[in-house]
Design a protein around this motif. Structure first.
Motif, PDB file in Angstrom:
ATOM      1  N   ALA A 289       0.869  -1.185   0.000  1.00  0.00           N
ATOM      2  CA  ALA A 289       0.000   0.000   0.000  1.00  0.00           C
ATOM      3  C   ALA A 289       0.898   1.224   0.000  1.00  0.00           C
ATOM      4  N   VAL A 290       0.680   2.088  -0.966  1.00  0.00           N
ATOM      5  CA  VAL A 290       1.521   3.284  -1.097  1.00  0.00           C
ATOM      6  C   VAL A 290       0.670   4.530  -0.862  1.00  0.00           C
ATOM      7  N   SER A 291       1.141   5.415   0.035  1.00  0.00           N
ATOM      8  CA  SER A 291       0.463   6.710   0.223  1.00  0.00           C
ATOM      9  C   SER A 291       1.330   7.783  -0.403  1.00  0.00           C
ATOM     10  N   THR A 292       0.756   8.502  -1.315  1.00  0.00           N
ATOM     11  CA  THR A 292       1.534   9.518  -1.999  1.00  0.00           C
ATOM     12  C   THR A 292       0.645  10.723  -2.282  1.00  0.00           C
ATOM     13  N   THR A 293       1.225  11.749  -2.905  1.00  0.00           N
ATOM     14  CA  THR A 293       0.443  12.925  -3.280  1.00  0.00           C
ATOM     15  C   THR A 293       0.551  13.085  -4.788  1.00  0.00           C
ATOM     16  N   VAL A 294      -0.589  13.156  -5.450  1.00  0.00           N
ATOM     17  CA  VAL A 294      -0.563  13.358  -6.897  1.00  0.00           C
ATOM     18  C   VAL A 294      -1.308  14.650  -7.215  1.00  0.00           C
ATOM     19  N   ASN A 295      -0.618  15.591  -7.817  1.00  0.00           N
ATOM     20  CA  ASN A 295      -1.174  16.911  -8.137  1.00  0.00           C
ATOM     21  C   ASN A 295      -1.877  17.536  -6.924  1.00  0.00           C
ATOM     22  N   GLY A 296      -1.237  17.377  -5.773  1.00  0.00           N
ATOM     23  CA  GLY A 296      -1.748  18.008  -4.565  1.00  0.00           C
ATOM     24  C   GLY A 296      -2.760  17.183  -3.787  1.00  0.00           C
ATOM     25  N   ASP A 297      -3.280  16.102  -4.376  1.00  0.00           N
ATOM     26  CA  ASP A 297      -4.259  15.273  -3.665  1.00  0.00           C
ATOM     27  C   ASP A 297      -3.584  14.073  -3.017  1.00  0.00           C
ATOM     28  N   ALA A 298      -3.967  13.787  -1.769  1.00  0.00           N
ATOM     29  CA  ALA A 298      -3.466  12.582  -1.116  1.00  0.00           C
ATOM     30  C   ALA A 298      -4.080  11.369  -1.814  1.00  0.00           C
ATOM     31  N   VAL A 299      -3.237  10.377  -2.107  1.00  0.00           N
ATOM     32  CA  VAL A 299      -3.704   9.193  -2.837  1.00  0.00           C
ATOM     33  C   VAL A 299      -3.177   7.945  -2.127  1.00  0.00           C
ATOM     34  N   GLU A 300      -4.043   6.933  -1.994  1.00  0.00           N
ATOM     35  CA  GLU A 300      -3.613   5.631  -1.478  1.00  0.00           C
ATOM     36  C   GLU A 300      -3.763   4.641  -2.610  1.00  0.00           C
ATOM     37  N   VAL A 301      -2.747   3.871  -2.857  1.00  0.00           N
ATOM     38  CA  VAL A 301      -2.859   2.906  -3.956  1.00  0.00           C
ATOM     39  C   VAL A 301      -2.097   1.627  -3.614  1.00  0.00           C
ATOM     40  N   LEU A 302      -2.690   0.502  -3.999  1.00  0.00           N
ATOM     41  CA  LEU A 302      -2.062  -0.795  -3.781  1.00  0.00           C
ATOM     42  C   LEU A 302      -1.303  -1.143  -5.051  1.00  0.00           C
ATOM     43  N   CYS A 303      -0.009  -1.376  -4.945  1.00  0.00           N
ATOM     44  CA  CYS A 303       0.688  -1.747  -6.189  1.00  0.00           C
ATOM     45  C   CYS A 303       1.733  -2.820  -5.939  1.00  0.00           C
ATOM     46  N   ASP A 304       2.113  -3.491  -7.025  1.00  0.00           N
ATOM     47  CA  ASP A 304       3.150  -4.514  -6.936  1.00  0.00           C
ATOM     48  C   ASP A 304       4.511  -3.829  -6.877  1.00  0.00           C
ATOM     49  N   THR A 305       5.467  -4.466  -6.202  1.00  0.00           N
ATOM     50  CA  THR A 305       6.774  -3.813  -6.019  1.00  0.00           C
ATOM     51  C   THR A 305       7.523  -3.622  -7.336  1.00  0.00           C
TER      52      THR A 305
ATOM     53  N   LEU B 156       6.093   3.609 -11.725  1.00  0.00           N
ATOM     54  CA  LEU B 156       5.189   4.707 -11.394  1.00  0.00           C
ATOM     55  C   LEU B 156       4.272   5.000 -12.589  1.00  0.00           C
ATOM     56  N   LEU B 157       4.824   4.867 -13.792  1.00  0.00           N
ATOM     57  CA  LEU B 157       4.021   5.080 -15.001  1.00  0.00           C
ATOM     58  C   LEU B 157       2.819   4.124 -15.026  1.00  0.00           C
ATOM     59  N   ASP B 158       3.081   2.838 -14.757  1.00  0.00           N
ATOM     60  CA  ASP B 158       1.987   1.857 -14.755  1.00  0.00           C
ATOM     61  C   ASP B 158       0.990   2.139 -13.634  1.00  0.00           C
ATOM     62  N   VAL B 159       1.493   2.568 -12.486  1.00  0.00           N
ATOM     63  CA  VAL B 159       0.599   2.873 -11.374  1.00  0.00           C
ATOM     64  C   VAL B 159      -0.322   4.036 -11.743  1.00  0.00           C
ATOM     65  N   LEU B 160       0.258   5.072 -12.329  1.00  0.00           N
ATOM     66  CA  LEU B 160      -0.552   6.227 -12.722  1.00  0.00           C
ATOM     67  C   LEU B 160      -1.615   5.818 -13.745  1.00  0.00           C
ATOM     68  N   ARG B 161      -1.191   5.108 -14.766  1.00  0.00           N
ATOM     69  CA  ARG B 161      -2.103   4.802 -15.879  1.00  0.00           C
ATOM     70  C   ARG B 161      -3.100   3.691 -15.526  1.00  0.00           C
ATOM     71  N   ASP B 162      -2.588   2.593 -14.940  1.00  0.00           N
ATOM     72  CA  ASP B 162      -3.435   1.404 -14.784  1.00  0.00           C
ATOM     73  C   ASP B 162      -4.164   1.342 -13.448  1.00  0.00           C
ATOM     74  N   ARG B 163      -3.584   1.945 -12.413  1.00  0.00           N
ATOM     75  CA  ARG B 163      -4.212   1.868 -11.096  1.00  0.00           C
ATOM     76  C   ARG B 163      -4.997   3.136 -10.789  1.00  0.00           C
ATOM     77  N   LEU B 164      -4.498   4.276 -11.263  1.00  0.00           N
ATOM     78  CA  LEU B 164      -5.150   5.545 -10.908  1.00  0.00           C
ATOM     79  C   LEU B 164      -5.932   6.135 -12.084  1.00  0.00           C
ATOM     80  N   ASP B 165      -5.941   5.414 -13.198  1.00  0.00           N
ATOM     81  CA  ASP B 165      -6.663   5.884 -14.392  1.00  0.00           C
ATOM     82  C   ASP B 165      -6.248   7.278 -14.833  1.00  0.00           C
ATOM     83  N   MET B 166      -4.998   7.617 -14.587  1.00  0.00           N
ATOM     84  CA  MET B 166      -4.501   8.917 -15.062  1.00  0.00           C
ATOM     85  C   MET B 166      -3.674   8.638 -16.310  1.00  0.00           C
TER      86      MET B 166
END
Ligand code: FAD
Ligand code: FES
Ligand code: FES
Lengths: 295, 158
Positions: free
Chosen positions: B5-21, B25-35
């Motif tokens: 579980a990763v807690s980070t800030t994206v464009n000023g918003d706090a974001v929690e996301v579960l990702c594989d080690t 970051l590119l895949d997390v943004l696109r595939d997990r956060l739909d950005m």
């Protein structure tokens, strides 16, 4: 793949030592992530060193500079004092990849990745840089040229990592320079390169020199004979224009070319690299000489 | 697979996301956060299409692990416009027709913004060197360079 973010160097070393399978340090990741992407079997453990405060800073020490192993090359370029003392090393680090790559890439990673064409390594070898190695029990200091033993191979033992790189204090009237030849003008890998560091006396006579060649052998080559050819001179030997064109090559340039052990590949033939490395070493010597205040 | 579980800030918003080690970051943004504004051109650091800011530094998100974003600040192309109001660089890219297929555009915009933050009066060669890690197969670069120089000029007089 287990991902760890230790907060001390010793803790990082212990993690590496305790790892069952392959373990990797992650600094900027600009080599490691490319390797993972191109099908390298993911290591069981990745140890990110960017949470270790001492490794994230550039510090003055005994008149020299200690560069933490997690400091990105962009930060080296922004450091005024470092660029003044060691313009050649900073220049070399500033040639690693793009702006984006430099936001992450470290010179310690460049060194430990052990590519024969790594840009910052000949400059650091010429500078007489010393790597501080940390293991689970103790630290040791070794010259950077003793780290890479061949392409992709280092002398680090299991449980060891580079903690920092030390660039020593500069005597007055010293200068360094690094030049590389790449087939493009940006974003390419060196076909040949040279780093030179010099110190002059009050009369402009060279009293100390180190010359290192990159990309023309399985590891960086420190050419002591070339340094000897410069010491005791005002670099008259390498100043002539003719030296560029073959028949009147300077002794120094010939010595450098003769020390090269290049391979043929898509970036250049053996003959080309052998010639070019001599030219680069000559030009780098002249730049270093001017930076040291020589005329 | 080791998920974290990763807690980070994206464009000023706090974001929690579960990702594989081993996810980038590119895949997390696109595939997990739909950005999906951040693009993948090469996945190996060569093209700059995936450019983002990480703690204020321009980086290729394809060369960052998602787990590395823990506790850090990420800025992406999605944070560039303020609602409907385009960033001056975005506006100038349109005016100069500095894009065709558009795959490289988010990366160029993020990278150019980073340049103007450290240098408000770059020369043409400074722009070209700074953007050397951003590849474009369509425009021939010239319009992109003009758009960046023109934006810098406008922003200086604003
Ligand atoms: C697009 C692109 C362009 C590039 N252009 C160039 C170029 O022009 N010139 C050039 O020389 N290189 C270039 N590189 C290669 C790379 O950026 C450099 O080698 C960089 O310096 C690596 O540093 P890093 O911190 O990113 O290393 P990482 O990828 O984090 O690590 C590299 C290797 O060293 C090991 N390692 C890292 N730090 C330590 C440490 N402190 N102790 C022990 N082991 C360690 C890692 O485990 C790994 O095996 C380029 C890469 C890309 C993606
Ligand atoms: S996708 Fe990251 S640089 Fe090309
Ligand atoms: S507009 Fe198509 S790649 Fe740049």
């Amino acid at each position: 793949m287990r991902y760890e973010t230790p907060e001390t160097a010793k803790a990082a070393a212990k993690l590496l030592l305790g790892a069952k399978g392959p373990a990797k340090i992650l600094a900027g990741g600009t080599d490691l992530l490319v390797q993972l992407r191109s099908g390298m079997k993911p290591p069981g453990l990745v140890v990110d060193i960017k949470h270790i405060p001492a490794m994230c800073a550039i510090k003055k020490e005994r008149g020299g500079f200690r560069i933490g192993a997690a400091v990105p090359s962009a930060e080296m370029g922004e450091h005024a004092g470092l660029g003044k003392a060691w313009p050649g090393v900073v220049e070399a680090a500033g040639l690693i990849g793009s702006t984006q790559v430099q936001g992450r890439a470290t010179v310690a990673g460049n060194l430990c990745n052990a590519s024969p064409a790594a840009d910052s390594v000949p400059a650091m070898v010429a500078a007489g840089a010393v790597a501080r190695i940390v293991g689970p029990r103790k630290r040791r200091d070794i010259p950077v040229e003793k780290i890479a033993t061949g392409p992709g191979k280092t002398s680090l033992k299991k449980g060891e990592l580079v903690e920092s790189i030390f660039l020593p204090k500069r005597p007055p009237r010293s200068g360094d320079a690094y030049l590389r030849f790449i087939p493009r003008t940006e974003m390419d890998i060196a076909a040949a390169s040279a780093g030179v560091s010099l110190t002059l006396d009050r009369k402009g006579v060279c009293i100390d020199a180190r010359v290192a060649l990159g990309a023309v052998g399985p590891r960086v080559i420190l050419v002591k004979r070339a340094a000897k050819a410069l010491i005791g001179t005002r670099l008259e030997d390498v100043m002539g224009v003719l030296a560029e064109f073959g028949d009147a090559l300077s002794d120094y340039q010939n010595i450098c070319a003769a020390a090269a052990r290049p391979i043929d590949d898509k970036r250049g033939t053996k003959e080309f690299r052998t010639h070019v490395v001599g030219v680069l070493a000559r030009r780098a010597a002249l730049i270093a000489y001017q930076r040291a205040g020589g005329k | 697979m080791s998920s974290v579980a990763v807690s980070t800030t994206v464009n000023g918003d706090a974001v929690e996301v579960l990702c594989d080690t081993d996810e980038t970051l590119l895949d997390v943004l696109r595939d997990r956060l739909d950005m999906t504004g951040t693009k993948e051109g090469c996945g190996t650091g060569d093209c700059g299409a995936c450019s983002v800011m990480l703690d204020g530094r321009l980086v290729c998100s394809c060369l960052v692990l998602g787990v590395e974003a823990e506790g850090r600040e990420v800025e992406t192309i999605e944070g560039m416009a303020e609602g409907e109001k385009l960033h001056p660089l975005q506006q100038k890219f349109l005016e100069h027709a500095a894009l065709q297929c558009g795959v490289c555009t988010p990366g160029f915009l993020v990278a150019a913004k980073a340049l103007l933050e450290v240098n408000d009066d770059p020369s043409e060669s400074e722009v070209r060197y700074w953007l050397a890690g951003n590849l474009c197969r369509c425009t021939g670069y010239d319009k992109i360079v003009r758009a960046v120089l023109d934006t810098a000029k406008d922003m200086r007089s604003a």
